[in-house]
Design an enzyme around this catalytic site. Structure first.
Site, PDB file in Angstrom:
ATOM      1  N   GLY A  37       0.837  -1.193   0.000  1.00  0.00           N
ATOM      2  CA  GLY A  37       0.000   0.000   0.000  1.00  0.00           C
ATOM      3  C   GLY A  37       0.873   1.246   0.000  1.00  0.00           C
ATOM      4  O   GLY A  37       0.673   2.162  -0.785  1.00  0.00           O
ATOM      5  N   ALA A  38       1.854   1.242   0.892  1.00  0.00           N
ATOM      6  CA  ALA A  38       2.788   2.349   0.982  1.00  0.00           C
ATOM      7  C   ALA A  38       4.000   1.877   1.778  1.00  0.00           C
ATOM      8  O   ALA A  38       3.925   0.878   2.479  1.00  0.00           O
ATOM      9  CB  ALA A  38       2.147   3.551   1.674  1.00  0.00           C
ATOM     10  N   MET A  39       5.111   2.609   1.661  1.00  0.00           N
ATOM     11  CA  MET A  39       6.355   2.171   2.285  1.00  0.00           C
ATOM     12  C   MET A  39       7.065   3.343   2.930  1.00  0.00           C
ATOM     13  O   MET A  39       7.248   4.387   2.307  1.00  0.00           O
ATOM     14  CB  MET A  39       7.240   1.510   1.219  1.00  0.00           C
ATOM     15  CG  MET A  39       8.625   1.131   1.695  1.00  0.00           C
ATOM     16  SD  MET A  39       8.531  -0.158   2.987  1.00  0.00           S
ATOM     17  CE  MET A  39      10.000   0.239   3.926  1.00  0.00           C
ATOM     18  N   GLU A  62       5.045  -2.551  12.843  1.00  0.00           N
ATOM     19  CA  GLU A  62       3.725  -2.472  12.204  1.00  0.00           C
ATOM     20  C   GLU A  62       2.583  -2.275  13.195  1.00  0.00           C
ATOM     21  O   GLU A  62       1.627  -1.562  12.927  1.00  0.00           O
ATOM     22  CB  GLU A  62       3.482  -3.705  11.338  1.00  0.00           C
ATOM     23  CG  GLU A  62       4.479  -3.848  10.175  1.00  0.00           C
ATOM     24  CD  GLU A  62       4.511  -2.626   9.278  1.00  0.00           C
ATOM     25  OE1 GLU A  62       3.634  -1.757   9.369  1.00  0.00           O
ATOM     26  OE2 GLU A  62       5.459  -2.536   8.468  1.00  0.00           O
ATOM     27  N   ASN A  91      10.056   4.380   3.662  1.00  0.00           N
ATOM     28  CA  ASN A  91      11.467   4.741   3.471  1.00  0.00           C
ATOM     29  C   ASN A  91      11.778   6.030   4.236  1.00  0.00           C
ATOM     30  O   ASN A  91      11.014   6.993   4.154  1.00  0.00           O
ATOM     31  CB  ASN A  91      11.747   4.993   1.991  1.00  0.00           C
ATOM     32  CG  ASN A  91      11.266   3.864   1.117  1.00  0.00           C
ATOM     33  OD1 ASN A  91      11.547   2.708   1.378  1.00  0.00           O
ATOM     34  ND2 ASN A  91      10.490   4.198   0.081  1.00  0.00           N
ATOM     35  N   HIS A 131       0.150   6.407   9.153  1.00  0.00           N
ATOM     36  CA  HIS A 131       0.827   5.141   9.420  1.00  0.00           C
ATOM     37  C   HIS A 131       2.304   5.245   8.998  1.00  0.00           C
ATOM     38  O   HIS A 131       3.217   4.945   9.773  1.00  0.00           O
ATOM     39  CB  HIS A 131       0.113   4.026   8.649  1.00  0.00           C
ATOM     40  CG  HIS A 131       0.725   2.669   8.797  1.00  0.00           C
ATOM     41  ND1 HIS A 131       0.151   1.683   9.571  1.00  0.00           N
ATOM     42  CD2 HIS A 131       1.834   2.126   8.269  1.00  0.00           C
ATOM     43  CE1 HIS A 131       0.903   0.593   9.518  1.00  0.00           C
ATOM     44  NE2 HIS A 131       1.939   0.835   8.723  1.00  0.00           N
ATOM     45  N   GLU A 132       2.527   5.715   7.778  1.00  0.00           N
ATOM     46  CA  GLU A 132       3.902   5.785   7.274  1.00  0.00           C
ATOM     47  C   GLU A 132       4.713   6.838   8.019  1.00  0.00           C
ATOM     48  O   GLU A 132       5.910   6.661   8.243  1.00  0.00           O
ATOM     49  CB  GLU A 132       3.908   6.073   5.769  1.00  0.00           C
ATOM     50  CG  GLU A 132       3.139   5.069   4.913  1.00  0.00           C
ATOM     51  CD  GLU A 132       3.533   3.623   5.145  1.00  0.00           C
ATOM     52  OE1 GLU A 132       4.694   3.370   5.524  1.00  0.00           O
ATOM     53  OE2 GLU A 132       2.662   2.738   4.973  1.00  0.00           O
ATOM     54  N   HIS A 175       5.875   5.512  11.276  1.00  0.00           N
ATOM     55  CA  HIS A 175       7.045   4.652  11.088  1.00  0.00           C
ATOM     56  C   HIS A 175       8.354   5.429  11.096  1.00  0.00           C
ATOM     57  O   HIS A 175       9.413   4.845  11.331  1.00  0.00           O
ATOM     58  CB  HIS A 175       6.975   3.960   9.726  1.00  0.00           C
ATOM     59  CG  HIS A 175       6.248   2.650   9.725  1.00  0.00           C
ATOM     60  ND1 HIS A 175       6.485   1.672  10.651  1.00  0.00           N
ATOM     61  CD2 HIS A 175       5.318   2.151   8.883  1.00  0.00           C
ATOM     62  CE1 HIS A 175       5.718   0.619  10.368  1.00  0.00           C
ATOM     63  NE2 HIS A 175       4.996   0.888   9.304  1.00  0.00           N
TER      64      HIS A 175
END
Ligand SMILES: [Zn+2]
Length: 865
Positions: free
Chosen positions: A279-281, A338, A283, A315-316, A319
């Site tokens: 969905g998304a990352m 997560e 980085n 969410h990202e 992180h």
């Protein structure tokens, strides 16, 4: 990372039985990387890239061989320098282990050394490592490294604990630009129509967070708290990036306030990529997205759409602290990344848009995790994993939603402020380093001064979850509660216990009172509350990660409490879901679920109705036989018709999102499960009007109406949907594509199947079309036959990370032994190790369905008589 599917993936039994194999795929510990200088030169025409990497390492003890990770890379020239001496290395590749061993004639001495490698690679189409994406008749080169694909972009020590700093440089076409982790520090024109972009040195980070994206990206720019923020995409997307910027700016301020450490990277870029596997990352400093989860067309988007985009951004961004700043030591603790990002993603929304009801979404997440966790094939949150195949399979509902729910339970138990302080202590302690589960719960117990380590350890290391049974009685002016717990899954030893914070809501002196909490750690215990309460709800605020069972009288008393509005919407939702879960394990009569649903629908306009409608749709798809259907459809219309009448057919100006969501769910269920003629006709009429440019459908109703109209839709309607696929903006294209899977006409089903494998559809979207067809009872068998026949083509186009599992997961829609045996036989013959847990889980879900259907058949016949 955000998984792309909204649905729940479940997982199999323990991944690793053979202790001998433990650490088989870990690198030797002789060499520690400290800094990478990486230069990538992609060639979009030849779909290849050249790379040069220089890795400054610390050699722990003298050695003449160094092993690092590499996959699908061709080594051109390799040297190792140490103690002022440069030696050329010979390289031996182990394809199975995805490693390369560099050997030199004379041992490298202990201390600093530098490994230099020139190499070439291929820009692959499997959406991993350094890969090729395409849109607008051109190609892009993009990275997706997590979990174990950095080794496809550059030779590296590809383990999360081996953190290092990075200097990244890219030489690319003169007309293109690039986005990476660092700030752009120089841009130098080269001969031959290229330029070289150099990015600033990153803080210490893991290899799986390295990012580079090359193309004609355009951005909208802003910032918050002095951090520059850009939202970027392909040029045609520029007018759909504004919402994401607002959300990211809000959340940057929110997190900077919430966490004791300011945003740890120099800038934040968020990029929508045309082809993306997850969905998304997250980085570090350069978050990459699937476009669908980032773009918002302000004119046509529903608020549900906006909320989803905000959630994924949050969410990202969470992180960047949980994952990028503090990283798990090894992949078995991926839940530390997560679960926390899942728990944090709704916090900024709660402050920014409380009207979107994020608490209800949290409870839905918890429900989806608990449904997975009730299966025999579930796994503990912390599960040993070694190989990439195993690591890939633990990005599931257990790592995400279950951990998120357990964290939320502990937060509710110790209090939000107390918990925030503890979280900050944890982040400070492990910043720019790595943490383990023990490190986390020990720190949290110390900082909160509460024995949460025992609670956390019991939920994180043991699989499945408790079913708490509550028996209430009044003794004089007190309420006595006899509590007991047992595992909900029969695959867990019956003697297993958890340390469960159980919080009660009850009535005292005519007033509703929450907040009496007890920790249940034995199999049985009693609790005494002041005052005699006519009812007790044993999961106040729905913060607990457990199921609750009440006897019939207690459930009736709660029904009375419902009428008086004593339970909040999230509490109503978990009450419905608990009863449903007990139906699924045959500890409750389906009639009781129907009665409770009808009671809630009658009592008030509550968003908990949408929990009930989801389950009613499941009953319609799987549990009702032909003879029962007319009576069932009548029941659906009787239960939900009055709600629809109360809401009216169309949203009023200024209407709340909550009301819109209830209307959308109720109308859909009336049409889908109740086959309500008026609703089906109205859906078709509205869709025809919209397609004839004679009016639009409110965004909250559009997806549902397109699906309902398709059920009985003809070829003319089908053609109009496919026409829209070429013209509509992207988020509406998804609605039309999804609706194609609803047509019941077999000829049109075949057209959808052929479309699914055509070049008109991107690999990232293909699994949803096939899965959608398999999920509809009327197309399931045809679509499954089609999947079997075309398996090699499907397998070639889909990766094992998300694509294939989605297709396998859709077979959970079968509910008969012949189909189950067929699914099992097929995957025995076409075994894929990397998705074997999904296969086992699907088979179990079919078995569960068959079992529920058999057990509840008589109850249904009596109830629907
Ligand atoms: Zn994530």
């Amino acid at each position: 990372m955000v998984r792309k599917a909204a649905s729940v993936t479940t997982v199999g039994a323990l991944l690793f039985a053979a202790g001998l194999l433990i650490h088989a795929q870990r690198l030797p510990t002789l060499v520690v990387p400290e800094h990478y200088t990486l230069h990538l030169t992609p060639n979009l025409t030849t779909e290849t890239f050249q790379g040069e990497v220089s890795i400054a390492v610390r050699v722990v003890q003298p050695t003449d061989r160094i092993t690092l990770n590499a996959a699908e890379i061709t080594f051109v020239d390799t040297t190792i320098e140490s103690g002022g001496r440069v030696q050329r290395a010979t390289v031996s590749i182990d394809g199975g282990q995805e490693t390369a061993t560099l050997s030199v004639p004379e041992a490298v001495t202990a201390g600093p050394a530098t490994i230099k490698i020139r190499y070439t690679g291929v820009l692959n189409r499997q959406l991993r490592g350094f890969y090729l994406s395409s849109a607008n008749d051109r190609k892009y080169a993009v990275t997706q490294m997590e979990p174990t694909d950095a080794r496809r972009a550059f030779p590296c020590f590809d383990e999360p604990a081996l953190k290092a700093t990075f200097d990244i440089t890219a030489t690319i076409d003169a007309h293109d630009t690039a986005i990476s982790n660092g700030r752009l520090v120089s841009d130098t024109p080269e001969l031959s129509g290229t330029h070289t972009l150099k990015f600033s040195t990153s803080p210490k980070m893991s290899t799986y967070l390295v990012a580079l994206a090359v193309g004609d990206w355009v951005c909208v720019s802003g910032g918050a708290d002095g951090v520059p923020i850009r939202i970027c995409g392909t040029p045609d997307r520029k007018d759909q990036l504004g919402f994401a910027l607002q959300a990211a700016e809000f959340t940057m301020r929110y997190f900077n306030r919430y966490f004791s450490i300011k945003y740890p990277f120099q800038k934040l870029d968020i990029l929508g990529v045309p082809d993306f596997s997850a969905g998304a990352m997250e980085n570090a400093g350069a978050i990459f997205f699937r476009e669908r989860l980032l773009l918002v067309d302000e004119a046509t988007a529903s608020n549900a759409n906006r909320e989803q985009v905000a959630n994924v951004i949050n969410h990202e961004m969470a992180h960047q602290w949980f994952g990028d700043l503090v990283t798990m030591q090894w992949w078995d603790d991926i839940w530390l990344n997560e679960g926390f990002a899942t728990w944090m993603e709704r916090k900024p929304v709660q402050e920014w848009h409380p009207d979107w009801n994020p608490q209800l979404d949290e409870v839905r997440d918890t429900q989806s995790a608990m449904n997975t966790d009730a299966m025999d094939s579930t796994r503990p949150i912390r599960t040993p994993v070694e190989s990439p195949d195993e690591i890939n399979q633990i990005f599931d509902a257990i790592a995400y939603q279950k951990t998120g729910a357990v964290v939320r339970m502990v937060e509710a138990y110790v209090g939000p402020e107390n918990y925030r302080t503890a979280i900050n202590a944890y982040l400070k302690k492990f910043a720019y380093g790595n943490a383990t589960g023990e490190g986390y719960w020990t720190t949290i117990a110390q900082a909160t001064g509460k024995p949460v380590d025992g609670i956390l350890a019991s939920f994180i290391t043991q699989k499945s979850m408790p079913l708490v049974t509550v028996k209430r009685s009044c003794v004089g002016d007190t309420t006595k509660l006899a509590l007991s717990q047992k595992p909900i899954s029969s695959a867990v030893p019956a003697s297993t216990t958890w340390q469960i914070p159980v919080c009660f809501k009850r009535q005292r002196n005519g007033k509703v009172e929450p907040d009496a909490c007890a920790v249940l750690s034995k199999a049985e215990d009693t609790v005494t509350l002041d005052g005699c309460s006519p009812w007790v709800f044993a999961n106040a605020s729905s913060a607990g990660y457990y199921r609750t069972a009440y006897d019939t009288a207690a459930l009736e008393a709660l029904g009375g409490a419902l009428k008086t509005g004593a339970l909040t919407p999230v509490e109503q939702a978990s009450l419905i879901e608990d009863v449903w879960a007990l139906v699924r394990i045959n500890e409750q009569n389906l009639a009781q679920f129907f009665d409770l649903t009808a009671q809630i629908a009658k009592a008030q306009l509550t968003p908990a109705i949408t929990n009930a409608t989801t389950r009613v749709n499941y009953v319609s798809d799987h549990l009702i036989d032909a003879a029962q259907r007319p009576a069932f459809e009548r029941w659906v219309r009787d239960a939900f018709g009055p709600v629809a009448a109360k809401l009216g057919p169309l949203p009023q100006p200024q209407e709340s999102d909550e009301r819109k969501q209830i209307r959308a769910a109720v109308l859909y269920t009336l049409g889908y499960a109740g086959r309500d003629d008026d609703v089906l006709k109205e859906a078709r009429r509205r869709v025809d009007m919209m397609l004839g440019n004679a009016g639009r459908i409110d965004p909250s109703l559009e997806a549902g109406y397109l699906q309902l109209a398709a059920i009985n839709g003809d070829a003319a309607l089908y053609d109009k949907y496919t026409e829209q696929l070429k013209r509509a903006n992207q988020s509406r294209q998804y609605q039309f594509r999804g609706a194609l899977t609803y047509f019941s006409d077999p000829v049109l089903q075949t057209r959808t199947m052929e479309y699914a494998l055509s070049p008109d559809i991107k690999s990232q979207d293909l699994p949803y079309v096939l899965a959608g067809l398999i999920l509809r009872p009327w197309s399931a068998h045809n679509a499954w036959e089609f999947v079997k026949t075309n398996w090699s083509a499907i397998e070639n186009r889909l990766g094992v990370f998300q694509g294939l599992p989605s297709v396998v997961e859709s077979t959970t829609s079968f509910c008969d032994t012949a189909s189950r045996d067929d699914v099992r036989r097929f995957f025995d013959q076409h075994h894929i190790r990397a998705i074997d847990r999904q296969i086992r889980q699907s088979i179990e879900a079919i078995d569960r369905c068959i079992d529920t259907r058999t057990q509840q058949q008589k109850n249904l016949s009596v109830y629907l008589r």
